[in-house]
Every structure is written in C-alpha cells, then in structure tokens.
Scaffold this motif. Structure first.
Motif, mmCIF file in Angstrom:
data_model
loop_
_atom_site.group_PDB
_atom_site.id
_atom_site.type_symbol
_atom_site.label_atom_id
_atom_site.label_comp_id
_atom_site.label_asym_id
_atom_site.label_seq_id
_atom_site.Cartn_x
_atom_site.Cartn_y
_atom_site.Cartn_z
ATOM 1 N N LEU A 24 0.701 -1.224 -0.022
ATOM 2 C CA LEU A 24 0.043 0.023 -0.035
ATOM 3 C C LEU A 24 0.968 1.201 0.043
ATOM 4 N N PHE A 25 1.728 1.325 0.859
ATOM 5 C CA PHE A 25 2.727 2.365 0.831
ATOM 6 C C PHE A 25 3.554 2.620 -0.378
ATOM 7 N N ILE A 36 -1.747 12.178 -8.530
ATOM 8 C CA ILE A 36 -2.895 11.617 -8.923
ATOM 9 C C ILE A 36 -3.930 11.190 -7.861
ATOM 10 N N VAL A 37 -3.669 10.639 -7.181
ATOM 11 C CA VAL A 37 -4.736 10.226 -5.779
ATOM 12 C C VAL A 37 -4.990 11.722 -5.100
ATOM 13 N N GLN A 38 -4.079 12.658 -5.017
ATOM 14 C CA GLN A 38 -4.674 13.948 -4.479
ATOM 15 C C GLN A 38 -5.760 14.759 -5.527
ATOM 16 N N LEU A 68 -2.516 2.197 -9.704
ATOM 17 C CA LEU A 68 -3.430 2.281 -8.770
ATOM 18 C C LEU A 68 -4.503 1.461 -9.095
ATOM 19 N N ARG A 69 -5.008 1.467 -10.093
ATOM 20 C CA ARG A 69 -6.143 0.402 -10.348
ATOM 21 C C ARG A 69 -5.878 -0.954 -9.659
ATOM 22 N N ASP A 70 -4.728 -1.484 -10.370
ATOM 23 C CA ASP A 70 -4.247 -2.937 -9.936
ATOM 24 C C ASP A 70 -4.108 -2.831 -8.421
ATOM 25 N N CYS A 71 -3.643 -2.031 -7.832
ATOM 26 C CA CYS A 71 -3.630 -2.029 -6.404
ATOM 27 C C CYS A 71 -4.945 -1.757 -5.600
ATOM 28 N N GLY A 72 -5.904 -1.547 -6.519
ATOM 29 C CA GLY A 72 -7.450 -1.459 -5.667
ATOM 30 C C GLY A 72 -7.725 -0.009 -5.224
ATOM 31 N N LEU A 73 -6.826 0.958 -5.636
ATOM 32 C CA LEU A 73 -7.272 2.200 -4.907
ATOM 33 C C LEU A 73 -7.759 3.176 -5.654
ATOM 34 N N VAL A 74 -7.838 2.699 -7.068
ATOM 35 C CA VAL A 74 -8.659 3.902 -8.211
ATOM 36 C C VAL A 74 -9.697 2.753 -8.750
ATOM 37 N N ASP A 75 -10.930 3.238 -9.131
ATOM 38 C CA ASP A 75 -11.819 2.575 -10.082
ATOM 39 C C ASP A 75 -12.046 3.511 -11.272
ATOM 40 N N PHE A 84 -13.690 7.585 -16.696
ATOM 41 C CA PHE A 84 -13.751 8.522 -15.549
ATOM 42 C C PHE A 84 -12.960 7.825 -14.253
ATOM 43 N N TYR A 85 -12.019 8.383 -13.701
ATOM 44 C CA TYR A 85 -11.476 7.748 -12.638
ATOM 45 C C TYR A 85 -11.848 8.392 -11.293
ATOM 46 N N SER A 86 -11.889 7.392 -10.230
ATOM 47 C CA SER A 86 -12.110 7.936 -9.084
ATOM 48 C C SER A 86 -11.454 7.096 -8.032
ATOM 49 N N LEU A 87 -11.341 7.674 -6.791
ATOM 50 C CA LEU A 87 -10.772 6.847 -5.547
ATOM 51 C C LEU A 87 -11.810 5.671 -5.365
ATOM 52 N N SER A 88 -11.378 4.574 -5.058
ATOM 53 C CA SER A 88 -12.255 3.696 -4.758
ATOM 54 C C SER A 88 -12.798 3.132 -3.419
ATOM 55 N N ARG A 89 -11.826 3.856 -2.626
ATOM 56 C CA ARG A 89 -12.054 3.462 -0.864
ATOM 57 C C ARG A 89 -12.253 4.834 -0.402
#
Length: 140
Positions: A24-25, A36-38, A68-75, A84-89
């Motif tokens: 994760l980190f 991108i996350v920010q 980030l998608r592969d890590c499950g952080l972005v959908d 359109f991408y967004s944070l998954s959690r």
C-alpha cells in the motif's frame, strides 16, 4: 496499525499483513501516483484531465493510473469512449489526512531522513547525473 503474526502476537514482522501494508505505502510512494490520488480526492477525472492538470505525458499518467487500479485504490467508470477515474475507497482520504497530520507534527524530520528524505533523493539524482560514481555531490 496493529498486525498479528500466526500466534496472535503483535510484532514488527507480522507476515502477510505487513506485506500488504508495504505494498500500500509503496503504491503511494511515487510522486506522480500521489499527485494523481490527491487530484482524484477532489473528484473523478479522465486521463486527459490528469495529463492537463499534472503537466505529464499521457503514457506516464496512464501507467500510474493502471498501477493504482491494480492496487485497488482507483476505479474506472466507462462512459462512451472515455473512462472517468475516482478513488475506490473513502478510507484513502482518511489515510492522506492522517499523513498530513503526521507530517505537520514531525516537521521536517521525514524530509531530512538520510535514506528517504528529499535531500537524499536529490543527492542520488545529482550523483546519477554526474556519472553514477556513488559519491554524493554537495551543493556548495
């Protein structure tokens, strides 16, 4: 973040829980992915939007969004020919807020870290640019 080993005892080497935390980190350790996350914390965006707002190449942004998608952080939400991408959690926003609080509390301690601090990264980049001799180049 308490992690237990197989015996139910908390410890620094907690096996797969620690591996997941490290992953994760690690996924957030790249400055482009963090940017991108920010940006996605403010709402969904297309790769085109991210390219324009971050000033990076489309291939670079796509590669990091894919990570980030592969890590499950972005959908990704397909709409026609666009995604359109967004944070998954929503917990990711809590993690970022906690990181900002920790950075405010520690001041420059993390930035000054000899291994991961911003000065060590700059010294490594200067060393590589000079020919990769392994000797740090000082700013004098």
């Amino acid at each position: 973040m308490a992690m237990n080993n197989d015996d139910g005892v908390e410890g620094a080497c907690a096996g797969s829980g620690l591996d997941a935390a490290e992953a994760l980190f690690n996924s957030l350790s790249d400055s482009t992915r963090l940017a991108i996350v920010q940006r996605l914390a403010r709402g969904e965006a297309r790769v085109t939007d991210l390219v324009e707002q971050l000033g990076l190449a489309q291939s670079t942004v796509s590669k990091h969004v894919s990570c980030l998608r592969d890590c499950g952080l972005v959908d990704g939400r397909p709409q026609g020919r666009q995604v359109f991408y967004s944070l998954s959690r929503p917990e990711l926003l809590d993690l970022l807020a906690a990181a900002e609080t920790l950075l405010a509390a520690t001041g420059n301690a993390v930035a000054l870290c000899p291994t991961y601090g911003t000065d060590s990264a700059a010294a490594t980049e200067r060393t590589d640019a000079v020919g990769g001799t392994g000797a740090a180049v000082r700013d004098e």
